[in-house]
Write an enzyme that holds these catalytic residues in place. Sequence first.
Site, PDB file in Angstrom:
ATOM      1  N   CYS A 228      17.822  43.965  38.789  1.00 32.88           N
ATOM      2  CA  CYS A 228      17.799  42.754  37.970  1.00 32.88           C
ATOM      3  C   CYS A 228      17.869  41.466  38.778  1.00 32.88           C
ATOM      4  CB  CYS A 228      18.941  42.799  36.958  1.00 32.88           C
ATOM      5  SG  CYS A 228      18.874  44.263  35.887  1.00 32.88           S
TER       6      CYS A 228
ATOM      7  N   HIS B   3      19.888  35.905  34.235  1.00 33.57           N
ATOM      8  CA  HIS B   3      19.526  37.263  33.848  1.00 33.57           C
ATOM      9  C   HIS B   3      20.092  37.572  32.468  1.00 33.57           C
ATOM     10  CE1 HIS B   3      18.787  41.447  33.777  1.00 33.57           C
ATOM     11  NE2 HIS B   3      20.057  41.793  33.954  1.00 33.57           N
TER      12      HIS B   3
ATOM     13  N   ASN C  20      17.347  43.428  27.672  1.00 34.40           N
ATOM     14  CA  ASN C  20      17.381  43.297  29.127  1.00 34.40           C
ATOM     15  C   ASN C  20      16.081  43.860  29.700  1.00 34.40           C
ATOM     16  OD1 ASN C  20      17.835  43.539  31.882  1.00 34.40           O
ATOM     17  ND2 ASN C  20      19.903  44.357  31.671  1.00 34.40           N
TER      18      ASN C  20
END
Length: 337
Positions: free
Chosen positions: A110, A245, A275
């Site tokens: 990520c 993020h 996500n």
Amino acid sequence: MGFRVLGTGGCLPRRRVTNDELSQFLDTSDEWIRQRTGIAARHVCTTETLDDLATKAASEALRMAGVSPEDLDLVVCSTTSSDHLMPAEASAVSERLGARCPSFDVSAACAGFIFALDAADGWFARGRARYALVIGAERYSRILDWNDRATCVLFGDGAGAVVLGQADEGPLSLRLSTRPEVAALDVPGVTGNSPFYEGPQGPSVLSMKGREVFKFGVTSVVREIRALAKEAGMQPTDITHLVLHQANGRILDSATNALGLDPARVERTIQETGNISSACIPFALDRMVRQGRVHPGDTLAMVGFGAGLSVGSCLLRWDQLSAHVDDPQKPAAAPAD
């Protein structure tokens, strides 16, 4: 020598999966997921491939920048869910675009998009690039255990991309770090069928220590925002936009509160995308640009954090884009074929 952003692009699969749909085969509910994550829906691939998503996002970014694939000097793709163990996802995108330049992948989960930006920044600093394409693209729907409600409700598929151009100055600050810890967020590799291997062979699906990752995320965002501002001679309150993020809505809330910042400064896509790992930041940036919410002189702090445990952060001062933004506000859908 540094870089500036010339164009952005984003792409989600057509298939939108709501929390209610997940509750049809999981012991969960829309209320449970929303309260704990801030997610209402996510997009997952059905007929699309990651090549489709990444190429679409890259094409949109190139079109906005007014740069042709033949002019690219570098293509870097951040992904941990490529369509190919080899060649690189970046190579597959370059082939589809018609680019003829060095192309490689970065695997930092990520945080990967910021790691990829750092790699591109090095090319500009050495005078080896006039134009670079940096992509974040993920297809997590294929590496999830869809019977595990603790993880499968969190993730989706998507891609985002930026075209970078040579500039006199680079980012105000760019930071990378890793606190090595594999078990906190892990996807085992393909086991294969070697008749000689005698070790354990489990499925290649994601596992995560949720509480540990949550704490790591909040701490990392707070630390990085403060550090970015300090290195740029600013205060966190001077930063115009926070493009973070999108791991969990409560992480965004907790970090914002700890920093004492206006929540309106924090871009949020998680409610619609979930996500999407290293695609979160470039996808969110593209949405902001296409909605006309980023202006010359604005400062943008981008922070990615995740498996590794790795963190990447970058503070940019926004320049005027080189081309007119004429696309709809909705993210582009990948082609069905």
